[in-house]
Scaffold this motif. Structure first.
Motif, PDB file in Angstrom:
ATOM      1  N   MET A 304       0.836  -1.211   0.000  1.00 21.70           N
ATOM      2  CA  MET A 304       0.000   0.000   0.000  1.00 21.70           C
ATOM      3  C   MET A 304       0.869   1.260   0.000  1.00 21.70           C
ATOM      4  SD  MET A 304      -2.839  -1.038   2.859  1.00 21.70           S
ATOM      5  CE  MET A 304      -3.370  -2.750   2.965  1.00 21.70           C
ATOM      6  N   ALA A 305       1.939   1.233   0.803  1.00 20.18           N
ATOM      7  CA  ALA A 305       2.820   2.392   0.878  1.00 20.18           C
ATOM      8  C   ALA A 305       3.453   2.700  -0.473  1.00 20.18           C
ATOM      9  CB  ALA A 305       3.900   2.145   1.923  1.00 20.18           C
ATOM     10  N   ILE A 306       3.768   1.644  -1.231  1.00 17.86           N
ATOM     11  CA  ILE A 306       4.403   1.841  -2.534  1.00 17.86           C
ATOM     12  C   ILE A 306       3.384   2.194  -3.607  1.00 17.86           C
ATOM     13  CG2 ILE A 306       5.741   0.688  -4.342  1.00 17.86           C
ATOM     14  CD1 ILE A 306       6.916  -1.082  -2.089  1.00 17.86           C
ATOM     15  N   GLU A 307       2.254   1.473  -3.613  1.00 16.70           N
ATOM     16  CA  GLU A 307       1.285   1.630  -4.695  1.00 16.70           C
ATOM     17  C   GLU A 307       0.455   2.897  -4.591  1.00 16.70           C
ATOM     18  OE1 GLU A 307      -2.830  -0.558  -6.217  1.00 16.70           O
ATOM     19  OE2 GLU A 307      -1.270  -1.763  -5.266  1.00 16.70           O
ATOM     20  N   ASP A 308      -0.002   3.233  -3.383  1.00 15.66           N
ATOM     21  CA  ASP A 308      -0.984   4.310  -3.241  1.00 15.66           C
ATOM     22  C   ASP A 308      -0.441   5.588  -2.621  1.00 15.66           C
ATOM     23  OD1 ASP A 308      -3.639   3.272  -4.179  1.00 15.66           O
ATOM     24  OD2 ASP A 308      -3.082   1.665  -2.817  1.00 15.66           O
ATOM     25  N   ILE A 309       0.761   5.532  -2.063  1.00 11.46           N
ATOM     26  CA  ILE A 309       1.363   6.737  -1.477  1.00 11.46           C
ATOM     27  C   ILE A 309       2.597   7.133  -2.265  1.00 11.46           C
ATOM     28  CG2 ILE A 309       2.425   7.695   0.598  1.00 11.46           C
ATOM     29  CD1 ILE A 309       0.610   5.729   2.176  1.00 11.46           C
ATOM     30  N   GLY A 310       3.431   6.154  -2.530  1.00  8.12           N
ATOM     31  CA  GLY A 310       4.565   6.376  -3.422  1.00  8.12           C
ATOM     32  C   GLY A 310       5.442   7.555  -3.038  1.00  8.12           C
ATOM     33  N   LEU A 311       5.810   8.315  -4.040  1.00  3.21           N
ATOM     34  CA  LEU A 311       6.740   9.427  -3.841  1.00  3.21           C
ATOM     35  C   LEU A 311       6.059  10.675  -3.291  1.00  3.21           C
ATOM     36  CD1 LEU A 311       8.981   9.000  -7.000  1.00  3.21           C
ATOM     37  CD2 LEU A 311       9.527   8.429  -4.629  1.00  3.21           C
ATOM     38  N   ALA A 312       4.735  10.618  -3.102  1.00  5.89           N
ATOM     39  CA  ALA A 312       4.078  11.748  -2.431  1.00  5.89           C
ATOM     40  C   ALA A 312       4.548  11.825  -0.984  1.00  5.89           C
ATOM     41  CB  ALA A 312       2.558  11.589  -2.478  1.00  5.89           C
ATOM     42  N   ASP A 313       4.907  10.657  -0.411  1.00  6.34           N
ATOM     43  CA  ASP A 313       5.459  10.623   0.948  1.00  6.34           C
ATOM     44  C   ASP A 313       6.283   9.344   1.098  1.00  6.34           C
ATOM     45  OD1 ASP A 313       6.122  10.716   3.593  1.00  6.34           O
ATOM     46  OD2 ASP A 313       4.084  11.092   4.324  1.00  6.34           O
ATOM     47  N   PRO A 314       7.553   9.373   0.677  1.00  4.60           N
ATOM     48  CA  PRO A 314       8.396   8.167   0.739  1.00  4.60           C
ATOM     49  C   PRO A 314       8.586   7.641   2.154  1.00  4.60           C
ATOM     50  CG  PRO A 314       9.392   9.873  -0.645  1.00  4.60           C
ATOM     51  CD  PRO A 314       8.249  10.506   0.081  1.00  4.60           C
ATOM     52  N   ARG A 315       8.278   8.471   3.165  1.00  8.23           N
ATOM     53  CA  ARG A 315       8.429   8.006   4.554  1.00  8.23           C
ATOM     54  C   ARG A 315       7.489   6.833   4.853  1.00  8.23           C
ATOM     55  NH1 ARG A 315       7.499  13.816   7.180  1.00  8.23           N
ATOM     56  NH2 ARG A 315       5.904  13.680   5.554  1.00  8.23           N
ATOM     57  N   ALA A 316       6.361   6.769   4.159  1.00  9.26           N
ATOM     58  CA  ALA A 316       5.394   5.699   4.430  1.00  9.26           C
ATOM     59  C   ALA A 316       6.001   4.330   4.160  1.00  9.26           C
ATOM     60  CB  ALA A 316       4.143   5.905   3.578  1.00  9.26           C
ATOM     61  N   GLN A 317       6.778   4.233   3.075  1.00  8.14           N
ATOM     62  CA  GLN A 317       7.416   2.959   2.752  1.00  8.14           C
ATOM     63  C   GLN A 317       8.378   2.545   3.858  1.00  8.14           C
ATOM     64  OE1 GLN A 317       9.065   2.573  -1.239  1.00  8.14           O
ATOM     65  NE2 GLN A 317      10.831   1.485  -0.417  1.00  8.14           N
ATOM     66  N   GLN A 318       9.162   3.491   4.322  1.00  8.02           N
ATOM     67  CA  GLN A 318      10.116   3.182   5.382  1.00  8.02           C
ATOM     68  C   GLN A 318       9.397   2.806   6.673  1.00  8.02           C
ATOM     69  OE1 GLN A 318      13.426   2.882   4.946  1.00  8.02           O
ATOM     70  NE2 GLN A 318      13.469   2.101   7.046  1.00  8.02           N
ATOM     71  N   MET A 319       8.308   3.495   6.966  1.00  3.29           N
ATOM     72  CA  MET A 319       7.543   3.187   8.176  1.00  3.29           C
ATOM     73  C   MET A 319       6.931   1.795   8.107  1.00  3.29           C
ATOM     74  SD  MET A 319       5.631   6.785   9.098  1.00  3.29           S
ATOM     75  CE  MET A 319       4.756   6.033  10.479  1.00  3.29           C
ATOM     76  N   ALA A 320       6.460   1.406   6.920  1.00  2.00           N
ATOM     77  CA  ALA A 320       5.884   0.074   6.760  1.00  2.00           C
ATOM     78  C   ALA A 320       6.940  -1.000   7.007  1.00  2.00           C
ATOM     79  CB  ALA A 320       5.278  -0.077   5.367  1.00  2.00           C
ATOM     80  N   LEU A 321       8.135  -0.802   6.471  1.00  2.00           N
ATOM     81  CA  LEU A 321       9.215  -1.759   6.683  1.00  2.00           C
ATOM     82  C   LEU A 321       9.632  -1.799   8.148  1.00  2.00           C
ATOM     83  CD1 LEU A 321      11.389  -0.984   3.537  1.00  2.00           C
ATOM     84  CD2 LEU A 321      10.032  -3.043   3.949  1.00  2.00           C
ATOM     85  N   GLU A 322       9.634  -0.641   8.794  1.00  2.00           N
ATOM     86  CA  GLU A 322       9.995  -0.596  10.214  1.00  2.00           C
ATOM     87  C   GLU A 322       8.939  -1.296  11.067  1.00  2.00           C
ATOM     88  OE1 GLU A 322      10.484   3.537  10.901  1.00  2.00           O
ATOM     89  OE2 GLU A 322      12.529   3.620  10.095  1.00  2.00           O
ATOM     90  N   ALA A 323       7.654  -1.112  10.719  1.00  2.00           N
ATOM     91  CA  ALA A 323       6.584  -1.791  11.463  1.00  2.00           C
ATOM     92  C   ALA A 323       6.725  -3.306  11.334  1.00  2.00           C
ATOM     93  CB  ALA A 323       5.218  -1.333  10.949  1.00  2.00           C
ATOM     94  N   TRP A 324       7.099  -3.747  10.147  1.00  2.00           N
ATOM     95  CA  TRP A 324       7.340  -5.175   9.907  1.00  2.00           C
ATOM     96  C   TRP A 324       8.443  -5.695  10.834  1.00  2.00           C
ATOM     97  CZ3 TRP A 324       7.463  -7.116   4.152  1.00  2.00           C
ATOM     98  CH2 TRP A 324       7.434  -8.511   4.136  1.00  2.00           C
TER      99      TRP A 324
END
Length: 457
Positions: A304-324
């Motif tokens: 979801m972080a990559i597909e629907d948020i993407g480069l509008a907020d790259p922090r989301a991808q990092q947060m998802a990986l950190e939550a994992w």
């Protein structure tokens, strides 16, 4: 107008009163008629197509699709009763092809003698294609009235040949209000229910049982029966304390591999996409409560972080990986809070599917244009032969160009020309990316146009 049938001689399997009450309460209270069924108002409403067919005895082969405890087996029994047909039931979990063939052979003999058979196949989705095909000629000849019950989407789990010969009826989970009515009947029925030995219970606690059953009438009656047994030591009253013991380990319906599972992950994903953090948190909690594999949830949240948020907020991808990673370190329940945090953040932040859309366009071009040659100026030239063949010729080293970018240098195969895949959205960080790329693309186009004009002169 079709004649309405009123069954006068109940089928022994359906209506026999168990005098010694050895059978479970849920089995004893199985409805005797359509009027006794709770829920399914849409499907079995007076005047509905299915109800008219059942009451006239002109029933057809069908698939009953619905959650556990919604009345699929009961409806199949009533079909046989109203149609004055023999009722036979098999389970796709317990029965193999030899047993299926035996039941079908018996039905054929019965049919030759002038009597029909309602063949109820529980969990029919568990049968493979060969097993499902075994029913087809018998359905076509009318040897059996086929009634298959499934909790899974028939369009995914049943083969098209069987579906084409049956009508699919969707049954819904029974509401707490309707379940409470079934519980009242069990308390008041002196023959099949708890009758004179029925415990005292308030309407509020009765509704609590109905709600805890989660749409399953059979489960509600079982909970009531257990509570009634415990109430014998409480002066014949089901108290809040007694009920708390009965409901202590209750769980909600959740299918870890079926349609309901994918419906819920779809709801979670779409709630994040539509920036609804409250709904997203609800669906996340539902899936965790149902026992969803945390690793699966972590993968989907990262997607979801990559597909629907993407480069509008790259922090989301990092947060998802950190939550994992946090969940892997802490486990449940502590690690679940990390999932909740990232879901709330992703649902609240800026959204963009520009990267996802650009990647799909690039993949489509790769499929459609085939194997294009790399332009000579972009090729590597580690040997003299390669240099003599023009590899790397006229390549402009961007760091040496004015502004750090060689504007008139293409990066695509010559036969394709320049393409634009990535279109940043005016949200989040992509506002700045869009501004930069818009200016850069205009400059590239002007440089290429000037270079072309110079070549013509």
């Amino acid at each position: 107008m079709a004649r309405t049938r009123t069954p006068t001689e109940p089928a022994p399997d359906l209506l026999s009163v168990d005098q010694d009450h050895l059978r479970p309460l849920a089995e004893r209270m199985r409805p005797h008629s359509l009027d006794e069924m709770v829920g399914q108002r849409r499907l079995l409403a007076p005047g509905s197509a299915l109800r008219r067919a059942v009451e006239s005895g002109k029933v057809h082969s069908m698939i009953l699709w619905g959650p556990p405890g919604c009345g699929k087996t009961t409806l199949a029994l009533l079909l046989a009763q109203y149609a004055d047909a023999e009722f036979r039931a098999i389970s796709a979990v317990l029965s193999g092809l030899p047993e299926v063939r035996q039941v079908l052979a018996e039905a054929a003999q019965r049919f030759a003698g002038g009597r029909r058979t309602v063949l109820f196949v529980d969990e029919v989705h568990r049968f493979n294609k060969t097993q499902q095909d075994a029913f087809l000629p018998h359905i076509e000849r009318g040897t059996i009235i086929f009634v298959g019950a499934t909790t899974e989407n028939p369009s995914f789990e049943l083969n098209s040949a069987l579906l084409s010969r049956c009508r699919v009826h969707v049954m819904e989970a029974v509401s707490p209000t309707d379940i409470r009515e079934a519980l009242r009947r069990a308390l008041q029925d002196p023959e099949r229910g708890l009758g004179e030995d029925a415990p005292r219970i308030t309407e509020e606690l009765l509704l609590e049982i109905a709600t805890a059953a989660d749409g399953d009438v059979r489960r509600a009656l079982t909970l009531l029966e257990i509570a009634a047994e415990l109430a014998q030591d409480e002066g014949g009253e089901i108290t809040p304390g007694t009920l708390a013991q009965v409901l202590a380990d209750r769980t909600r319906r959740f299918d870890k591999g079926g349609e309901q599972f994918y419906d819920q992950i779809s709801a979670l994903h779409k709630s994040v996409r539509s920036s609804n953090p409250d709904a997203a948190l609800y669906w996340l909690t539902r899936m965790l409560d149902g026992g969803c594999d945390p690793a699966y949830l972590a993968r989907r949240l990262t997607r979801m972080a990559i597909e629907d948020i993407g480069l509008a907020d790259p922090r989301a991808q990092q947060m998802a990986l950190e939550a994992w990673e946090i969940y892997d370190r802490l486990g449940s329940p502590e690690g679940e809070l990390a999932f909740a945090q990232v879901v709330l953040y992703m649902a609240s932040t800026a959204k963009s599917n520009a990267c996802y859309a650009a990647f799909n366009q690039a993949k489509a071009d790769v499929r459609e244009t085939g194997t294009q040659e790399v332009p000579l100026h972009l090729r590597n030239a580690p040997t003299k032969l390669m240099k003599s063949l023009g590899y790397g010729a006229e390549y402009q080293y961007d760091h040496d160009a004015e502004g750090g970018i060689a504007l008139d240098q293409t990066g695509f195969p010559d036969a394709m020309g320049e393409r634009v895949y990535y279109e940043p959205v005016p949200r989040g960080l992509e506002i700045k990316l869009k501004d930069k790329l818009d200016r850069l693309r205009e400059a590239r186009a002007a440089a290429r146009a000037g270079k072309g004009g110079a070549a013509k002169r």
